[in-house]
Motif scaffolding. Structure first.
Motif, PDB file in Angstrom:
ATOM      1  N   ASP A 218       0.827  -1.200   0.000  1.00  0.00           N
ATOM      2  CA  ASP A 218       0.000   0.000   0.000  1.00  0.00           C
ATOM      3  C   ASP A 218       0.868   1.259   0.000  1.00  0.00           C
ATOM      4  N   GLN A 219       1.959   1.218   0.758  1.00  0.00           N
ATOM      5  CA  GLN A 219       2.851   2.376   0.827  1.00  0.00           C
ATOM      6  C   GLN A 219       3.546   2.637  -0.504  1.00  0.00           C
ATOM      7  N   ILE A 220       4.124   1.569  -1.079  1.00  0.00           N
ATOM      8  CA  ILE A 220       4.888   1.739  -2.308  1.00  0.00           C
ATOM      9  C   ILE A 220       3.989   2.062  -3.490  1.00  0.00           C
ATOM     10  N   SER A 221       2.874   1.345  -3.641  1.00  0.00           N
ATOM     11  CA  SER A 221       1.992   1.608  -4.781  1.00  0.00           C
ATOM     12  C   SER A 221       1.400   3.011  -4.705  1.00  0.00           C
ATOM     13  N   SER A 222       1.159   3.507  -3.500  1.00  0.00           N
ATOM     14  CA  SER A 222       0.652   4.886  -3.352  1.00  0.00           C
ATOM     15  C   SER A 222       1.690   5.882  -3.845  1.00  0.00           C
ATOM     16  N   ALA A 223       2.969   5.620  -3.525  1.00  0.00           N
ATOM     17  CA  ALA A 223       4.042   6.503  -3.983  1.00  0.00           C
ATOM     18  C   ALA A 223       4.132   6.487  -5.507  1.00  0.00           C
ATOM     19  N   TRP A 224       3.985   5.308  -6.108  1.00  0.00           N
ATOM     20  CA  TRP A 224       4.097   5.202  -7.566  1.00  0.00           C
ATOM     21  C   TRP A 224       2.918   5.884  -8.257  1.00  0.00           C
ATOM     22  N   ILE A 225       1.737   5.717  -7.708  1.00  0.00           N
ATOM     23  CA  ILE A 225       0.562   6.372  -8.292  1.00  0.00           C
ATOM     24  C   ILE A 225       0.718   7.888  -8.227  1.00  0.00           C
ATOM     25  N   PHE A 227       3.481   9.564  -8.090  1.00  0.00           N
ATOM     26  CA  PHE A 227       4.540   9.989  -9.004  1.00  0.00           C
ATOM     27  C   PHE A 227       4.034  10.034 -10.438  1.00  0.00           C
ATOM     28  N   VAL A 228       3.263   9.029 -10.831  1.00  0.00           N
ATOM     29  CA  VAL A 228       2.720   8.994 -12.191  1.00  0.00           C
ATOM     30  C   VAL A 228       1.793  10.189 -12.424  1.00  0.00           C
ATOM     31  N   LYS A 229       1.028  10.527 -11.411  1.00  0.00           N
ATOM     32  CA  LYS A 229       0.060  11.613 -11.559  1.00  0.00           C
ATOM     33  C   LYS A 229       0.715  12.998 -11.518  1.00  0.00           C
ATOM     34  N   THR A 230       1.697  13.167 -10.627  1.00  0.00           N
ATOM     35  CA  THR A 230       2.195  14.514 -10.343  1.00  0.00           C
ATOM     36  C   THR A 230       3.702  14.703 -10.514  1.00  0.00           C
ATOM     37  N   GLY A 231       4.455  13.591 -10.643  1.00  0.00           N
ATOM     38  CA  GLY A 231       5.901  13.703 -10.667  1.00  0.00           C
ATOM     39  C   GLY A 231       6.509  13.791  -9.289  1.00  0.00           C
ATOM     40  N   ASP A 232       5.687  13.597  -8.263  1.00  0.00           N
ATOM     41  CA  ASP A 232       6.130  13.655  -6.863  1.00  0.00           C
ATOM     42  C   ASP A 232       5.605  12.409  -6.150  1.00  0.00           C
ATOM     43  N   PRO A 233       6.486  11.538  -5.623  1.00  0.00           N
ATOM     44  CA  PRO A 233       6.030  10.280  -5.024  1.00  0.00           C
ATOM     45  C   PRO A 233       5.600  10.369  -3.567  1.00  0.00           C
ATOM     46  N   ASN A 234       5.629  11.537  -2.967  1.00  0.00           N
ATOM     47  CA  ASN A 234       5.291  11.649  -1.561  1.00  0.00           C
ATOM     48  C   ASN A 234       3.874  11.144  -1.300  1.00  0.00           C
ATOM     49  N   ALA A 235       3.742  10.359  -0.218  1.00  0.00           N
ATOM     50  CA  ALA A 235       2.464   9.764   0.171  1.00  0.00           C
ATOM     51  C   ALA A 235       2.295   9.885   1.678  1.00  0.00           C
ATOM     52  N   LYS A 236       1.059   9.923   2.132  1.00  0.00           N
ATOM     53  CA  LYS A 236       0.760  10.126   3.545  1.00  0.00           C
ATOM     54  C   LYS A 236       1.383   9.045   4.427  1.00  0.00           C
ATOM     55  N   SER A 237       1.493   7.839   3.907  1.00  0.00           N
ATOM     56  CA  SER A 237       1.963   6.722   4.720  1.00  0.00           C
ATOM     57  C   SER A 237       3.482   6.615   4.783  1.00  0.00           C
ATOM     58  N   LEU A 238       4.202   7.532   4.124  1.00  0.00           N
ATOM     59  CA  LEU A 238       5.659   7.474   4.066  1.00  0.00           C
ATOM     60  C   LEU A 238       6.288   8.723   4.666  1.00  0.00           C
ATOM     61  N   PRO A 239       7.554   8.619   5.097  1.00  0.00           N
ATOM     62  CA  PRO A 239       8.271   9.814   5.558  1.00  0.00           C
ATOM     63  C   PRO A 239       8.384  10.834   4.432  1.00  0.00           C
ATOM     64  N   LYS A 240       8.636  12.093   4.795  1.00  0.00           N
ATOM     65  CA  LYS A 240       8.810  13.140   3.793  1.00  0.00           C
ATOM     66  C   LYS A 240       9.970  12.771   2.879  1.00  0.00           C
ATOM     67  N   TRP A 241       9.721  12.791   1.578  1.00  0.00           N
ATOM     68  CA  TRP A 241      10.682  12.313   0.591  1.00  0.00           C
ATOM     69  C   TRP A 241      11.148  13.487  -0.262  1.00  0.00           C
ATOM     70  N   GLU A 242      12.369  13.957   0.001  1.00  0.00           N
ATOM     71  CA  GLU A 242      12.928  15.062  -0.753  1.00  0.00           C
ATOM     72  C   GLU A 242      13.634  14.535  -2.005  1.00  0.00           C
ATOM     73  N   PRO A 243      13.752  15.356  -3.040  1.00  0.00           N
ATOM     74  CA  PRO A 243      14.478  14.939  -4.236  1.00  0.00           C
ATOM     75  C   PRO A 243      15.934  14.599  -3.922  1.00  0.00           C
ATOM     76  N   TYR A 244      16.501  13.747  -4.749  1.00  0.00           N
ATOM     77  CA  TYR A 244      17.895  13.331  -4.572  1.00  0.00           C
ATOM     78  C   TYR A 244      18.843  14.347  -5.195  1.00  0.00           C
ATOM     79  N   ASN A 245      19.967  14.569  -4.516  1.00  0.00           N
ATOM     80  CA  ASN A 245      21.102  15.247  -5.128  1.00  0.00           C
ATOM     81  C   ASN A 245      22.364  14.685  -4.496  1.00  0.00           C
ATOM     82  N   PRO A 246      23.494  14.720  -5.182  1.00  0.00           N
ATOM     83  CA  PRO A 246      24.710  14.081  -4.691  1.00  0.00           C
ATOM     84  C   PRO A 246      25.214  14.619  -3.353  1.00  0.00           C
TER      85      PRO A 246
END
Length: 281
Positions: A218-225, A227-246
């Motif tokens: 449920d957590q992962i599929s929510s993130a993927w949905i 991301f597909v919709k908005t380009g942002d995978p953040n979901a209520k059931s997951l910690p705050k997910w910031e974009p990656y940089n080196p």
């Protein structure tokens, strides 16, 4: 070696520049067999020359017309600058191909294997950096089954995408270990796919279909949905997910308890990358 696949494929069909019309007359089965022959021939040549075991086969080819460049060499393709990316790898990529990597072993056995591969003088360093990267790991054999081959590529692609300065890139690391077959698969190559597509139940032979698996699904599929919709995978059931940089190395770890880490395995990868092969065992 991959660029020679087309020539090997044509040779298996006895097709030359002078008789290309023959390509219209082959059945699906004949084409499939020719691909298998070409793969076996090229794999044999590559393994003899490098000592590594690769899987060579069908893949896109840069032809200068339809595919004008490798997607990330030397830089990301300009047309994808404003397209967000979600990229990651699995903890135990190669246990799917070599389950012996994750079978129980004593610490002495593990040290012996590490010493044979990287030299006795590097055993303690190897173990120290592994424990720093994976402090929750408790079984000695787990020090053999983790991956840096795909992981290193993911980091390079993530860094290149981030440097492009367009749409963000989000990085994940899948470390949930399947209980199937006494845990011999671990978090193997492709294990995250049933979770992404919300079909853990259909893939019970792979995931075990446990209560914990359904929660993570449920957590992962929510993130993927998202991301597909908005380009942002953040979901209520997951910690705050910031974009990656080196600089930050921000990565979402998908496991029984999902969390954000920052370059957790950087020192371990740098150490092992100094050796000729990033395929560990």
């Amino acid at each position: 070696m991959l660029r020679y696949f087309g020539k090997a494929f044509a040779a298996a069909l006895d097709v030359t520049p002078n008789n290309t019309e023959k390509l219209d007359g082959f059945s699906y089965e004949e084409l499939l067999e020719a691909g298998s022959i070409a793969t076996r021939v090229l794999n044999s040549i590559e393994q003899k020359s490098s000592g590594e075991k690769f899987r060579i086969g069908y893949s896109p080819t840069v032809d200068g017309k339809f595919i004008v460049q490798n997607p990330f060499e030397p830089d990301p393709a300009p047309f994808s600058k404003d397209v967000a990316m979600l990229i990651g790898s699995d903890l135990n990529e190669f246990t799917y191909f070599n389950r012996n990597l994750i079978t129980p072993k004593s610490l002495n056995q593990v040290k012996e294997i590490i010493g044979e591969k990287f030299g006795a003088e590097n055993v303690d360093k190897y173990i120290s950096l592994y424990k720093k990267a994976y402090p929750e790991s408790t079984e000695p054999h787990e020090m053999l089954g983790f991956d840096i081959f795909f992981r290193s590529g993911v980091l390079k692609q993530g860094a290149a995408k981030s440097k492009q300065g367009g749409a963000p890139v989000y990085m994940y690391f899948f470390s949930w270990k399947s209980p199937v077959n006494d845990g011999s698969l671990g978090a193997c190559h492709g294990m995250e796919l049933p979770f992404m597509f919300n079909n853990v139940g259909l893939a019970r032979t792979m995931t075990g279909g446990t209560k914990e698996a359904y929660i993570l699904e449920d957590q992962i599929s929510s993130a993927w949905i998202n991301f597909v919709k908005t380009g942002d995978p953040n979901a209520k059931s997951l910690p705050k997910w910031e974009p990656y940089n080196p600089k930050t190395g921000t990565t979402m770890v998908f496991d029984y308890n999902c969390k954000i880490v920052n370059d957790h395995d950087k020192e371990l990868i740098e150490f092992l990358s100094a050796f000729p092969s990033t395929r560990l065992f």
